[in-house]
Design an enzyme around this catalytic site. Sequence first.
Site, PDB file in Angstrom:
ATOM      1  N   HIS A   1       0.850  -1.193   0.000  1.00 51.97           N
ATOM      2  CA  HIS A   1       0.000   0.000   0.000  1.00 51.97           C
ATOM      3  C   HIS A   1       0.885   1.242   0.000  1.00 51.97           C
ATOM      4  O   HIS A   1       2.078   1.167   0.287  1.00 51.97           O
ATOM      5  CB  HIS A   1      -0.890   0.021   1.253  1.00 51.97           C
ATOM      6  CG  HIS A   1      -0.108   0.208   2.528  1.00 51.97           C
ATOM      7  ND1 HIS A   1       0.578  -0.816   3.147  1.00 51.97           N
ATOM      8  CD2 HIS A   1       0.134   1.313   3.296  1.00 51.97           C
ATOM      9  CE1 HIS A   1       1.192  -0.360   4.214  1.00 51.97           C
ATOM     10  NE2 HIS A   1       0.951   0.936   4.340  1.00 51.97           N
TER      11      HIS A   1
ATOM     12  N   ASP B   1       0.756   5.287   1.762  1.00 51.06           N
ATOM     13  CA  ASP B   1       0.053   5.980   2.846  1.00 51.06           C
ATOM     14  C   ASP B   1      -0.676   7.197   2.275  1.00 51.06           C
ATOM     15  O   ASP B   1      -0.186   7.849   1.359  1.00 51.06           O
ATOM     16  CB  ASP B   1       1.047   6.425   3.927  1.00 51.06           C
ATOM     17  CG  ASP B   1       1.644   5.229   4.686  1.00 51.06           C
ATOM     18  OD1 ASP B   1       1.146   4.099   4.514  1.00 51.06           O
ATOM     19  OD2 ASP B   1       2.608   5.441   5.454  1.00 51.06           O
TER      20      ASP B   1
ATOM     21  N   HIS C   1       4.765   0.058   0.058  1.00 55.05           N
ATOM     22  CA  HIS C   1       5.481  -0.745   1.048  1.00 55.05           C
ATOM     23  C   HIS C   1       4.551  -1.823   1.593  1.00 55.05           C
ATOM     24  O   HIS C   1       3.337  -1.760   1.390  1.00 55.05           O
ATOM     25  CB  HIS C   1       6.055   0.140   2.168  1.00 55.05           C
ATOM     26  CG  HIS C   1       5.072   1.080   2.801  1.00 55.05           C
ATOM     27  ND1 HIS C   1       4.583   2.203   2.157  1.00 55.05           N
ATOM     28  CD2 HIS C   1       4.461   1.071   4.018  1.00 55.05           C
ATOM     29  CE1 HIS C   1       3.739   2.846   2.944  1.00 55.05           C
ATOM     30  NE2 HIS C   1       3.631   2.168   4.085  1.00 55.05           N
TER      31      HIS C   1
ATOM     32  N   ARG D   1       5.340  -8.924  16.119  1.00 52.63           N
ATOM     33  CA  ARG D   1       6.046  -7.686  15.778  1.00 52.63           C
ATOM     34  C   ARG D   1       5.112  -6.522  16.083  1.00 52.63           C
ATOM     35  O   ARG D   1       3.898  -6.620  15.845  1.00 52.63           O
ATOM     36  CB  ARG D   1       6.413  -7.684  14.294  1.00 52.63           C
ATOM     37  CG  ARG D   1       6.993  -6.372  13.789  1.00 52.63           C
ATOM     38  CD  ARG D   1       7.417  -6.482  12.330  1.00 52.63           C
ATOM     39  NE  ARG D   1       8.064  -5.263  11.893  1.00 52.63           N
ATOM     40  CZ  ARG D   1       7.424  -4.215  11.376  1.00 52.63           C
ATOM     41  NH1 ARG D   1       6.116  -4.235  11.217  1.00 52.63           N
ATOM     42  NH2 ARG D   1       8.094  -3.144  11.008  1.00 52.63           N
TER      43      ARG D   1
HETATM   44  O1  LIG Z   1       4.566  -1.923  10.464  1.00 51.89           O
HETATM   45  C1  LIG Z   1       5.265  -1.178   9.778  1.00 51.89           C
HETATM   46  O2  LIG Z   1       6.494  -1.167   9.859  1.00 51.89           O
HETATM   47  C2  LIG Z   1       4.644  -0.266   8.749  1.00 51.89           C
HETATM   48  C3  LIG Z   1       3.197  -0.009   8.975  1.00 51.89           C
HETATM   49  C4  LIG Z   1       2.541   0.717   7.850  1.00 51.89           C
HETATM   50  O3  LIG Z   1       3.018   0.765   6.742  1.00 51.89           O
HETATM   51  C5  LIG Z   1       1.251   1.409   8.090  1.00 51.89           C
HETATM   52  O4  LIG Z   1       0.689   1.295   9.197  1.00 51.89           O
HETATM   53  O5  LIG Z   1       0.779   2.088   7.140  1.00 51.89           O
HETATM   54 FE   LIG Z   2       2.088   2.302   5.524  1.00 55.53          FE
END
Ligand SMILES: O=C(O)CCC(=O)C(=O)O
Ligand SMILES: [Fe+2]
Length: 332
Positions: free
Chosen positions: A212, A214, A268, A278
């Site tokens: 996705h 952001d 990403h 995690r």
């Molecule tokens: O968990 C992560 O390292 C990235 C999280 C992420 O990309 C998001 O919450 O939009």
């Molecule tokens: Fe993200």
Amino acid sequence: MDPPFQEKYKSLFNDYTMVSNDKDENLMNSSDGWELPLIDLQRLTLKDPDIREKCVEEIRRAASEWGFFQVINHGIPQGMLKSLQNEQRKAFQHPFSKKAEDNVLNLSANSYRWGNPRATCLRQLAWSEAFHVPLTDISRICDEHKTLSASIEDFAATANTLAQGMAEILAENLGVSSTFFQENCPEETSYLRMNRYPPCPFSSEVFGLVPHTDSSFLTVVNQDQIGGLQLWKNGRWINVKPNPEALLINIGDLFQALSNDVYKSIKHRVLAPQQVERLSFAFFYCPTYETVIKSCIKPSMYREFTFREFMMQIQRDLKATGDKVGVSRFLL
Ligand SMILES: O=C(O)CCC(=O)C(=O)O
Ligand SMILES: [Fe+2]
């Protein structure tokens, strides 16, 4: 406490077993050959204008060549990040039913999210859970969770300062008014998202978070030491190695449009961990819904749009196609 992924998405797992002969590339294929830029922000506070300017240049270059970079000496105390991480861990430890049905933190509707209700195949499923917290919700969090709301409040205030500082540096050479972010991004219009990725027995087939971009101007991310975040660069997925000293900053869709593609909102994803959970949390630096996004660089590639229009279009596309289309919707 883990969400019932296998039970809820049983049919996807069954379909998968039936077609498992045609599995496409294993999710673990990725590359370690690239180092994400690491930028020491201490230099921004020094008197020497040459040192400061070099730092500014590094930030702009990283945002345009990578769309993603790491920062150290970022002004957010390590203790503040640790305490939010501890509070986050405790919040996720509640039984699943308290998180999903009883709204244990008393946040707005749909703030607790898990899986992907629209997934039609395993690759669209997200093996993770999240509290997506509009910062206007901090005052709603019940007294029972005072230490959590205090940690969110502390982090949000400092993350907002960091995000605004980065945004102003990035916008300065685009012709954007120097007060644009101050005027359009009051602290309460941003979001905090706390992510938890439970250990996943299907981690070679299911993502922790699907690919996705952001929807923010930019995002400030704190990740733990487990790893799994990857970004798309030069036709391949690159691992973002955790660095305990650093926060990650990534450019979001709004900055891509505002900068006329000078800065890139990079796709990403997160791989699901196999054995251990995690944790990460992210501050999405966003404007008020009325804010108009338009590039000062001409000819503009995007038609101007408000943040409200942008978010509504994302929802419409998600409903219609199951995927976020994003800023390309507004290309002229
Ligand atoms: O968990 C992560 O390292 C990235 C999280 C992420 O990309 C998001 O919450 O939009
Ligand atoms: Fe993200």
